[in-house]
Design a protein around this motif. Structure first.
Motif, mmCIF file in Angstrom:
data_model
loop_
_atom_site.group_PDB
_atom_site.id
_atom_site.type_symbol
_atom_site.label_atom_id
_atom_site.label_comp_id
_atom_site.label_asym_id
_atom_site.label_seq_id
_atom_site.Cartn_x
_atom_site.Cartn_y
_atom_site.Cartn_z
ATOM 1 N N LEU A 18 3.102 2.762 7.118
ATOM 2 C CA LEU A 18 3.356 1.475 6.305
ATOM 3 C C LEU A 18 2.857 0.337 6.040
ATOM 4 C CD1 LEU A 18 7.437 2.136 6.471
ATOM 5 C CD2 LEU A 18 5.787 3.475 4.858
ATOM 6 N N LEU A 19 2.394 0.015 7.319
ATOM 7 C CA LEU A 19 1.625 -1.232 7.373
ATOM 8 C C LEU A 19 0.257 -1.074 7.176
ATOM 9 C CD1 LEU A 19 3.457 -2.762 10.726
ATOM 10 C CD2 LEU A 19 4.252 -3.013 8.239
ATOM 11 N N ASP A 20 -0.214 0.010 7.554
ATOM 12 C CA ASP A 20 -1.630 0.098 7.233
ATOM 13 C C ASP A 20 -1.901 0.266 5.715
ATOM 14 O OD1 ASP A 20 -2.504 0.357 9.884
ATOM 15 O OD2 ASP A 20 -2.420 2.568 9.962
ATOM 16 N N ALA A 21 -1.093 0.945 4.887
ATOM 17 C CA ALA A 21 -1.048 0.854 3.675
ATOM 18 C C ALA A 21 -1.030 -0.544 2.970
ATOM 19 C CB ALA A 21 -0.193 1.684 3.050
ATOM 20 N N ILE A 22 -0.165 -1.294 3.627
ATOM 21 C CA ILE A 22 0.160 -2.565 2.844
ATOM 22 C C ILE A 22 -1.331 -3.062 3.409
ATOM 23 C CG2 ILE A 22 1.052 -4.875 3.434
ATOM 24 C CD1 ILE A 22 3.637 -3.019 3.578
ATOM 25 N N ALA A 23 -1.910 -3.142 4.604
ATOM 26 C CA ALA A 23 -2.986 -3.908 4.920
ATOM 27 C C ALA A 23 -4.268 -3.422 4.070
ATOM 28 C CB ALA A 23 -3.214 -3.872 6.425
ATOM 29 N N ILE A 24 -4.332 -2.357 3.585
ATOM 30 C CA ILE A 24 -5.590 -1.990 2.547
ATOM 31 C C ILE A 24 -5.335 -2.775 1.484
ATOM 32 C CG2 ILE A 24 -6.314 -0.138 1.197
ATOM 33 C CD1 ILE A 24 -5.597 1.991 3.679
ATOM 34 N N VAL A 25 -4.253 -3.099 0.853
ATOM 35 C CA VAL A 25 -4.525 -3.400 -0.614
ATOM 36 C C VAL A 25 -4.000 -5.037 -0.167
ATOM 37 C CG1 VAL A 25 -3.455 -1.462 -1.855
ATOM 38 C CG2 VAL A 25 -1.718 -3.054 -0.720
ATOM 39 N N ASN A 131 6.211 9.455 3.584
ATOM 40 C CA ASN A 131 5.261 10.261 2.792
ATOM 41 C C ASN A 131 4.851 9.433 1.759
ATOM 42 O OD1 ASN A 131 7.300 9.976 0.735
ATOM 43 N ND2 ASN A 131 8.335 12.090 0.931
ATOM 44 N N GLU A 132 3.997 9.996 0.941
ATOM 45 C CA GLU A 132 3.180 9.196 -0.045
ATOM 46 C C GLU A 132 4.153 8.261 -0.859
ATOM 47 O OE1 GLU A 132 0.323 11.327 -2.437
ATOM 48 O OE2 GLU A 132 -0.598 12.240 -0.482
ATOM 49 N N ASN A 133 5.104 8.946 -1.369
ATOM 50 C CA ASN A 133 6.168 7.897 -2.055
ATOM 51 C C ASN A 133 6.699 6.848 -1.353
ATOM 52 O OD1 ASN A 133 7.575 7.447 -4.522
ATOM 53 N ND2 ASN A 133 9.563 8.622 -3.449
ATOM 54 N N ASP A 134 6.989 7.117 -0.087
ATOM 55 C CA ASP A 134 7.583 5.946 0.879
ATOM 56 C C ASP A 134 6.574 4.906 1.124
ATOM 57 O OD1 ASP A 134 10.027 7.801 1.360
ATOM 58 O OD2 ASP A 134 9.164 8.768 2.985
ATOM 59 N N ILE A 135 5.287 5.385 1.152
ATOM 60 C CA ILE A 135 4.218 4.370 1.625
ATOM 61 C C ILE A 135 3.965 3.738 0.223
ATOM 62 C CG2 ILE A 135 1.952 4.236 2.066
ATOM 63 C CD1 ILE A 135 2.255 6.671 3.959
ATOM 64 N N ALA A 136 3.787 4.255 -0.913
ATOM 65 C CA ALA A 136 3.872 3.681 -2.123
ATOM 66 C C ALA A 136 4.914 2.663 -2.245
ATOM 67 C CB ALA A 136 3.704 4.328 -3.445
ATOM 68 N N LYS A 137 6.204 3.002 -2.109
ATOM 69 C CA LYS A 137 7.418 1.908 -2.142
ATOM 70 C C LYS A 137 7.282 0.935 -1.146
ATOM 71 C CE LYS A 137 10.644 5.162 -3.956
ATOM 72 N NZ LYS A 137 11.683 5.819 -3.834
ATOM 73 N N ALA A 138 6.500 1.127 0.078
ATOM 74 C CA ALA A 138 6.702 0.013 0.998
ATOM 75 C C ALA A 138 5.655 -1.062 0.445
ATOM 76 C CB ALA A 138 6.045 0.447 2.309
ATOM 77 N N VAL A 139 4.358 -0.597 -0.087
ATOM 78 C CA VAL A 139 3.376 -1.369 -0.922
ATOM 79 C C VAL A 139 4.131 -2.107 -1.967
ATOM 80 C CG1 VAL A 139 1.103 -1.203 -1.959
ATOM 81 C CG2 VAL A 139 1.501 -0.024 0.073
ATOM 82 N N GLN A 140 4.788 -1.532 -2.753
ATOM 83 C CA GLN A 140 5.351 -2.010 -3.764
ATOM 84 C C GLN A 140 6.384 -3.070 -3.375
ATOM 85 O OE1 GLN A 140 7.905 0.638 -6.399
ATOM 86 N NE2 GLN A 140 7.608 -0.599 -8.110
ATOM 87 N N PHE A 141 7.235 -3.035 -2.364
ATOM 88 C CA PHE A 141 8.073 -3.889 -1.816
ATOM 89 C C PHE A 141 7.528 -5.209 -1.508
ATOM 90 C CE2 PHE A 141 9.160 -5.474 2.319
ATOM 91 C CZ PHE A 141 10.492 -6.236 1.918
ATOM 92 N N PHE A 142 6.266 -5.110 -0.655
ATOM 93 C CA PHE A 142 5.600 -5.978 -0.086
ATOM 94 C C PHE A 142 4.881 -6.962 -1.373
ATOM 95 C CE2 PHE A 142 1.607 -8.015 1.562
ATOM 96 C CZ PHE A 142 2.051 -8.801 2.378
ATOM 97 N N ARG A 143 4.448 -6.272 -2.240
ATOM 98 C CA ARG A 143 3.807 -6.914 -3.466
ATOM 99 C C ARG A 143 4.863 -7.741 -4.125
ATOM 100 N NH1 ARG A 143 -1.321 -4.243 -5.603
ATOM 101 N NH2 ARG A 143 -2.621 -5.121 -4.014
ATOM 102 N N GLY A 144 6.009 -7.183 -4.066
ATOM 103 C CA GLY A 144 7.429 -7.895 -4.800
ATOM 104 C C GLY A 144 7.676 -9.276 -4.249
ATOM 105 N N ILE A 145 7.496 -9.140 -2.709
ATOM 106 C CA ILE A 145 7.767 -10.543 -2.218
ATOM 107 C C ILE A 145 6.751 -11.504 -2.169
ATOM 108 C CG2 ILE A 145 9.697 -9.376 -0.744
ATOM 109 C CD1 ILE A 145 7.812 -9.155 1.738
ATOM 110 N N LEU A 146 5.712 -11.078 -2.466
ATOM 111 C CA LEU A 146 4.546 -11.869 -2.636
ATOM 112 C C LEU A 146 4.618 -13.029 -3.815
ATOM 113 C CD1 LEU A 146 1.458 -9.982 -1.511
ATOM 114 C CD2 LEU A 146 2.480 -12.044 -0.244
ATOM 115 N N LYS A 147 5.358 -12.397 -5.011
ATOM 116 C CA LYS A 147 5.427 -12.808 -6.159
ATOM 117 C C LYS A 147 6.555 -14.383 -6.168
ATOM 118 C CE LYS A 147 4.312 -9.007 -8.866
ATOM 119 N NZ LYS A 147 4.611 -8.034 -9.921
#
Length: 147
Positions: A18-25, A131-147
């Protein structure tokens, strides 16, 4: 917003996926508690704590790191992976960061492959998770708290 995520991800690397996916974006500093017992977090506006779940709470290493290194009055979030989903996994870490007058801005948890204890006998549970969906949701969660 300058962000650090303090994490423990050892057995299957579920949380690190999850964290690696967040760190990429997004530009985040990942701090592995198996390599750092201390780290100056003062320069970060947002601090995440991430872990697999062990006996219904975050890793002791993450809890100890938060107790010893989290500055007062920071924005904090949590990310975790678990074999079985229960609603109370962040109780211990929440107590630690509340002592530092932190503003908790959110948490994200998802299933992770688990072979602990009796699950090992059956080859583990939650195979293929996160899975890919879980990872995408983690990235979406992180982006949401940045706003």
């Amino acid at each position: 917003m300058k962000t650090a995520i303090v994490y423990y991800s050892q057995h299957h690397g579920n949380t690190k996926k999850l964290l690696d996916a967040i760190a990429i974006v997004d530009d985040v500093t990942l701090i592995d508690v198996t390599k750092h017992t201390a780290y100056d977090l003062n320069e970060f506006n947002l601090i995440g704590f991430a872990s697999g779940i062990y006996f219904q709470k975050f890793s002791k290493k993450v809890l100890d790191f938060a107790k010893n290194n989290l500055p007062f009055n920071k924005k904090v979030f949590f990310i975790y992976t678990c074999g079985i989903k229960f609603p109370s996994y962040t109780v211990a870490i929440r107590a630690v960061v509340k002592e530092k007058n932190a503003d908790i801005v959110g948490e994200y948890g998802c299933p992770g492959f688990d072979t602990f204890g009796p699950f090992k006998i059956v080859g583990g549970i939650r195979k293929g998770r996160p899975n890919e969906n879980d990872i995408a949701k983690a990235v979406q969660f992180f982006r949401g708290i940045l706003k």
